[in-house]
Design a protein around this motif. Structure first.
Motif, PDB file in Angstrom:
ATOM      1  N   ASN A   1      -3.533 -11.953   3.815  1.00 57.23           N
ATOM      2  CA  ASN A   1      -4.291 -10.719   4.050  1.00 57.23           C
ATOM      3  C   ASN A   1      -3.836 -10.000   5.309  1.00 57.23           C
ATOM      4  O   ASN A   1      -3.597  -8.793   5.290  1.00 57.23           O
ATOM      5  CB  ASN A   1      -5.793 -10.994   4.094  1.00 57.23           C
ATOM      6  N   SER A   2      -3.705 -10.741   6.418  1.00 55.82           N
ATOM      7  CA  SER A   2      -3.314 -10.095   7.673  1.00 55.82           C
ATOM      8  C   SER A   2      -1.883  -9.564   7.606  1.00 55.82           C
ATOM      9  O   SER A   2      -1.613  -8.451   8.068  1.00 55.82           O
ATOM     10  CB  SER A   2      -3.475 -11.051   8.850  1.00 55.82           C
ATOM     11  N   ASN A   3      -0.959 -10.330   7.032  1.00 61.96           N
ATOM     12  CA  ASN A   3       0.431  -9.871   6.974  1.00 61.96           C
ATOM     13  C   ASN A   3       0.597  -8.674   6.062  1.00 61.96           C
ATOM     14  O   ASN A   3       1.289  -7.719   6.414  1.00 61.96           O
ATOM     15  CB  ASN A   3       1.364 -11.011   6.562  1.00 61.96           C
ATOM     16  N   TYR A   4      -0.013  -8.686   4.887  1.00 61.43           N
ATOM     17  CA  TYR A   4       0.104  -7.528   4.010  1.00 61.43           C
ATOM     18  C   TYR A   4      -0.514  -6.294   4.664  1.00 61.43           C
ATOM     19  O   TYR A   4       0.060  -5.202   4.617  1.00 61.43           O
ATOM     20  CB  TYR A   4      -0.528  -7.792   2.637  1.00 61.43           C
ATOM     21  N   ALA A   5      -1.653  -6.437   5.293  1.00 61.19           N
ATOM     22  CA  ALA A   5      -2.292  -5.301   5.962  1.00 61.19           C
ATOM     23  C   ALA A   5      -1.404  -4.768   7.086  1.00 61.19           C
ATOM     24  O   ALA A   5      -1.201  -3.551   7.211  1.00 61.19           O
ATOM     25  CB  ALA A   5      -3.658  -5.709   6.507  1.00 61.19           C
ATOM     26  N   ASP A   6      -0.854  -5.673   7.887  1.00 63.72           N
ATOM     27  CA  ASP A   6      -0.015  -5.258   9.014  1.00 63.72           C
ATOM     28  C   ASP A   6       1.316  -4.672   8.536  1.00 63.72           C
ATOM     29  O   ASP A   6       1.816  -3.704   9.112  1.00 63.72           O
ATOM     30  CB  ASP A   6       0.224  -6.424   9.968  1.00 63.72           C
ATOM     31  N   LEU A   7       1.904  -5.252   7.485  1.00 65.47           N
ATOM     32  CA  LEU A   7       3.142  -4.690   6.932  1.00 65.47           C
ATOM     33  C   LEU A   7       2.890  -3.291   6.378  1.00 65.47           C
ATOM     34  O   LEU A   7       3.699  -2.379   6.588  1.00 65.47           O
ATOM     35  CB  LEU A   7       3.721  -5.605   5.850  1.00 65.47           C
ATOM     36  N   ASN A   8       1.771  -3.101   5.693  1.00 65.43           N
ATOM     37  CA  ASN A   8       1.404  -1.768   5.191  1.00 65.43           C
ATOM     38  C   ASN A   8       1.277  -0.768   6.338  1.00 65.43           C
ATOM     39  O   ASN A   8       1.766   0.357   6.257  1.00 65.43           O
ATOM     40  CB  ASN A   8       0.095  -1.820   4.409  1.00 65.43           C
ATOM     41  N   GLU A   9       0.598  -1.191   7.404  1.00 61.51           N
ATOM     42  CA  GLU A   9       0.391  -0.304   8.548  1.00 61.51           C
ATOM     43  C   GLU A   9       1.726   0.055   9.207  1.00 61.51           C
ATOM     44  O   GLU A   9       1.978   1.218   9.536  1.00 61.51           O
ATOM     45  CB  GLU A   9      -0.534  -0.994   9.560  1.00 61.51           C
TER      46      GLU A   9
ATOM     47  N   ASN B   1       5.831 -12.535 -12.152  1.00 58.50           N
ATOM     48  CA  ASN B   1       6.115 -11.258 -11.494  1.00 58.50           C
ATOM     49  C   ASN B   1       5.061 -10.208 -11.825  1.00 58.50           C
ATOM     50  O   ASN B   1       4.677  -9.414 -10.970  1.00 58.50           O
ATOM     51  CB  ASN B   1       7.517 -10.765 -11.861  1.00 58.50           C
ATOM     52  N   ASP B   2       4.577 -10.203 -13.061  1.00 57.92           N
ATOM     53  CA  ASP B   2       3.515  -9.254 -13.428  1.00 57.92           C
ATOM     54  C   ASP B   2       2.247  -9.520 -12.626  1.00 57.92           C
ATOM     55  O   ASP B   2       1.574  -8.578 -12.178  1.00 57.92           O
ATOM     56  CB  ASP B   2       3.207  -9.329 -14.926  1.00 57.92           C
ATOM     57  N   GLN B   3       1.897 -10.797 -12.436  1.00 60.65           N
ATOM     58  CA  GLN B   3       0.708 -11.140 -11.650  1.00 60.65           C
ATOM     59  C   GLN B   3       0.897 -10.755 -10.184  1.00 60.65           C
ATOM     60  O   GLN B   3      -0.032 -10.276  -9.528  1.00 60.65           O
ATOM     61  CB  GLN B   3       0.402 -12.632 -11.781  1.00 60.65           C
ATOM     62  N   ILE B   4       2.109 -10.937  -9.682  1.00 60.76           N
ATOM     63  CA  ILE B   4       2.400 -10.553  -8.299  1.00 60.76           C
ATOM     64  C   ILE B   4       2.264  -9.038  -8.155  1.00 60.76           C
ATOM     65  O   ILE B   4       1.656  -8.549  -7.186  1.00 60.76           O
ATOM     66  CB  ILE B   4       3.805 -11.032  -7.876  1.00 60.76           C
ATOM     67  N   CYS B   5       2.778  -8.274  -9.112  1.00 64.87           N
ATOM     68  CA  CYS B   5       2.651  -6.806  -9.084  1.00 64.87           C
ATOM     69  C   CYS B   5       1.184  -6.381  -9.085  1.00 64.87           C
ATOM     70  O   CYS B   5       0.793  -5.467  -8.351  1.00 64.87           O
ATOM     71  CB  CYS B   5       3.375  -6.188 -10.267  1.00 64.87           C
ATOM     72  N   GLU B   6       0.388  -7.039  -9.903  1.00 65.99           N
ATOM     73  CA  GLU B   6      -1.037  -6.728  -9.955  1.00 65.99           C
ATOM     74  C   GLU B   6      -1.699  -7.016  -8.610  1.00 65.99           C
ATOM     75  O   GLU B   6      -2.496  -6.226  -8.102  1.00 65.99           O
ATOM     76  CB  GLU B   6      -1.695  -7.554 -11.062  1.00 65.99           C
ATOM     77  N   PHE B   7      -1.338  -8.150  -8.008  1.00 64.52           N
ATOM     78  CA  PHE B   7      -1.899  -8.522  -6.708  1.00 64.52           C
ATOM     79  C   PHE B   7      -1.551  -7.478  -5.643  1.00 64.52           C
ATOM     80  O   PHE B   7      -2.427  -7.013  -4.913  1.00 64.52           O
ATOM     81  CB  PHE B   7      -1.388  -9.911  -6.291  1.00 64.52           C
ATOM     82  N   VAL B   8      -0.263  -7.118  -5.534  1.00 65.31           N
ATOM     83  CA  VAL B   8       0.135  -6.189  -4.476  1.00 65.31           C
ATOM     84  C   VAL B   8      -0.406  -4.783  -4.719  1.00 65.31           C
ATOM     85  O   VAL B   8      -0.632  -4.044  -3.761  1.00 65.31           O
ATOM     86  CB  VAL B   8       1.663  -6.169  -4.225  1.00 65.31           C
ATOM     87  N   SER B   9      -0.640  -4.421  -5.973  1.00 69.88           N
ATOM     88  CA  SER B   9      -1.222  -3.097  -6.223  1.00 69.88           C
ATOM     89  C   SER B   9      -2.642  -3.030  -5.655  1.00 69.88           C
ATOM     90  O   SER B   9      -3.063  -1.996  -5.152  1.00 69.88           O
ATOM     91  CB  SER B   9      -1.195  -2.743  -7.711  1.00 69.88           C
ATOM     92  N   LYS B  10      -3.351  -4.154  -5.693  1.00 69.61           N
ATOM     93  CA  LYS B  10      -4.704  -4.195  -5.101  1.00 69.61           C
ATOM     94  C   LYS B  10      -4.647  -4.118  -3.578  1.00 69.61           C
ATOM     95  O   LYS B  10      -5.626  -3.751  -2.930  1.00 69.61           O
ATOM     96  CB  LYS B  10      -5.425  -5.476  -5.530  1.00 69.61           C
ATOM     97  N   LYS B  11      -3.508  -4.487  -3.016  1.00 75.93           N
ATOM     98  CA  LYS B  11      -3.307  -4.421  -1.562  1.00 75.93           C
ATOM     99  C   LYS B  11      -2.710  -3.073  -1.145  1.00 75.93           C
ATOM    100  O   LYS B  11      -2.407  -2.872   0.035  1.00 75.93           O
ATOM    101  CB  LYS B  11      -2.366  -5.548  -1.099  1.00 75.93           C
ATOM    102  N   ASN B  12      -2.528  -2.173  -2.124  1.00 67.60           N
ATOM    103  CA  ASN B  12      -1.959  -0.846  -1.873  1.00 67.60           C
ATOM    104  C   ASN B  12      -0.568  -0.902  -1.244  1.00 67.60           C
ATOM    105  O   ASN B  12      -0.224  -0.072  -0.390  1.00 67.60           O
ATOM    106  CB  ASN B  12      -2.903   0.003  -1.010  1.00 67.60           C
ATOM    107  N   VAL B  13       0.224  -1.886  -1.650  1.00 68.85           N
ATOM    108  CA  VAL B  13       1.573  -2.043  -1.122  1.00 68.85           C
ATOM    109  C   VAL B  13       2.462  -0.940  -1.670  1.00 68.85           C
ATOM    110  O   VAL B  13       2.501  -0.700  -2.872  1.00 68.85           O
ATOM    111  CB  VAL B  13       2.131  -3.441  -1.492  1.00 68.85           C
ATOM    112  N   LYS B  14       3.172  -0.266  -0.782  1.00 61.57           N
ATOM    113  CA  LYS B  14       4.075   0.813  -1.171  1.00 61.57           C
ATOM    114  C   LYS B  14       5.533   0.454  -0.898  1.00 61.57           C
ATOM    115  O   LYS B  14       6.437   1.180  -1.286  1.00 61.57           O
ATOM    116  CB  LYS B  14       3.697   2.087  -0.448  1.00 61.57           C
ATOM    117  N   PHE B  15       5.776  -0.647  -0.200  1.00 63.10           N
ATOM    118  CA  PHE B  15       7.156  -1.031   0.101  1.00 63.10           C
ATOM    119  C   PHE B  15       7.761  -1.815  -1.056  1.00 63.10           C
ATOM    120  O   PHE B  15       7.088  -2.127  -2.033  1.00 63.10           O
ATOM    121  CB  PHE B  15       7.240  -1.789   1.429  1.00 63.10           C
ATOM    122  N   ASP B  16       9.054  -2.099  -0.949  1.00 65.69           N
ATOM    123  CA  ASP B  16       9.823  -2.659  -2.061  1.00 65.69           C
ATOM    124  C   ASP B  16       9.571  -4.152  -2.271  1.00 65.69           C
ATOM    125  O   ASP B  16       9.595  -4.931  -1.320  1.00 65.69           O
ATOM    126  CB  ASP B  16      11.313  -2.420  -1.828  1.00 65.69           C
TER     127      ASP B  16
END
Length: 165
Positions: A49-57, A85-100
Motif C-alpha cells: 500500500n505505501s509503495n504503490y501510493a508513493d510511486l503514484n505520487e 496477469n489479469d488479476q494483477i491488472c485488476e489490483f493495480v487499477s484499484k490503486k489507480n496506477v498509471k505507470f507501466d
C-alpha cells in the motif's frame, strides 16, 4: 527481439527487451531519454500500500518531466504476487496506477530475467547483489545507466530525482 547473452556486459538498459503485462514485447529503447525507476512489485506484501501510493505520487510529480516507472510483479518473496496477469491488472487499477506494468518475472536465481541480472550487477546491495524483498527500486538516468538502488523499506518519495532532469 532478444536480450544480451551476457546481461552484465550490457552497456545500458536499452539493450533489453521485456514483456508487458499483456504479453507484448517491449524494447527498453522506448525509454531512451527518460529517467526511469525500475521496481519489483507485489500485491500482497506489507509494503504494497505505501509503495504503490508513493510511486503514484512520485509519478504524478515528475511525469511531465519525463519520469517513467517500470513495475515488474515478482512472486519470489513469500508468494506475495501469486495472481495471474489479469488479476494483477485488476489490483493495480484499484490503486489507480498509471505507470507501466510488465509481465511477472524472477529477479533472483538461475532464471532471473536478464534485465534484473544487469540491474543487480550495476548496483549491488548492502549484503550482496541479490534482491532481498519486494519493492527494491533502481533509478536509471536518461542515458540508460543505473545510478541508484533503494531498499524495499525506503519510500519512493525519498528518491531525489531533480538532479536527473
Amino acid at each position: 527481439m532478444s536480450n544480451p547473452e551476457n546481461p552484465k556486459a550490457a552497456k545500458s538498459i536499452y539493450e533489453f527487451t521485456v514483456k508487458d503485462i499483456k504479453g507484448n514485447d517491449v524494447s527498453l529503447e522506448k525509454y531512451r531519454g527518460h529517467v526511469c525507476i525500475i521496481v519489483n512489485v507485489a500485491s500482497a506484501c506489507g509494503l504494497t500500500n505505501s509503495n504503490y501510493a508513493d510511486l503514484n505520487e512520485l509519478y504524478t510529480k515528475y511525469e511531465d518531466k519525463g519520469l517513467k516507472i517500470l513495475a515488474f510483479p515478482c512472486n519470489q518473496f513469500g508468494h506475495q504476487e501469486s495472481g495471474s496477469n489479469d488479476q494483477i491488472c485488476e489490483f493495480v487499477s484499484k490503486k489507480n496506477v498509471k505507470f507501466d506494468l510488465f509481465d511477472k518475472v524472477n529477479v533472483n536465481g538461475a532464471d532471473a530475467h536478464p534485465l534484473w541480472v544487469y540491474l543487480k550487477s550495476k548496483q549491488g546491495g548492502t549484503l550482496g547483489s541479490f534482491i532481498k524483498w519486494n519493492f527494491t527500486k533502481f533509478v536509471v538516468d536518461k542515458e540508460g545507466q543505473v545510478v541508484e538502488r533503494h531498499s524495499p523499506t525506503s519510500s519512493p518519495k525519498d528518491i531525489k530525482l531533480d538532479a536527473y532532469f
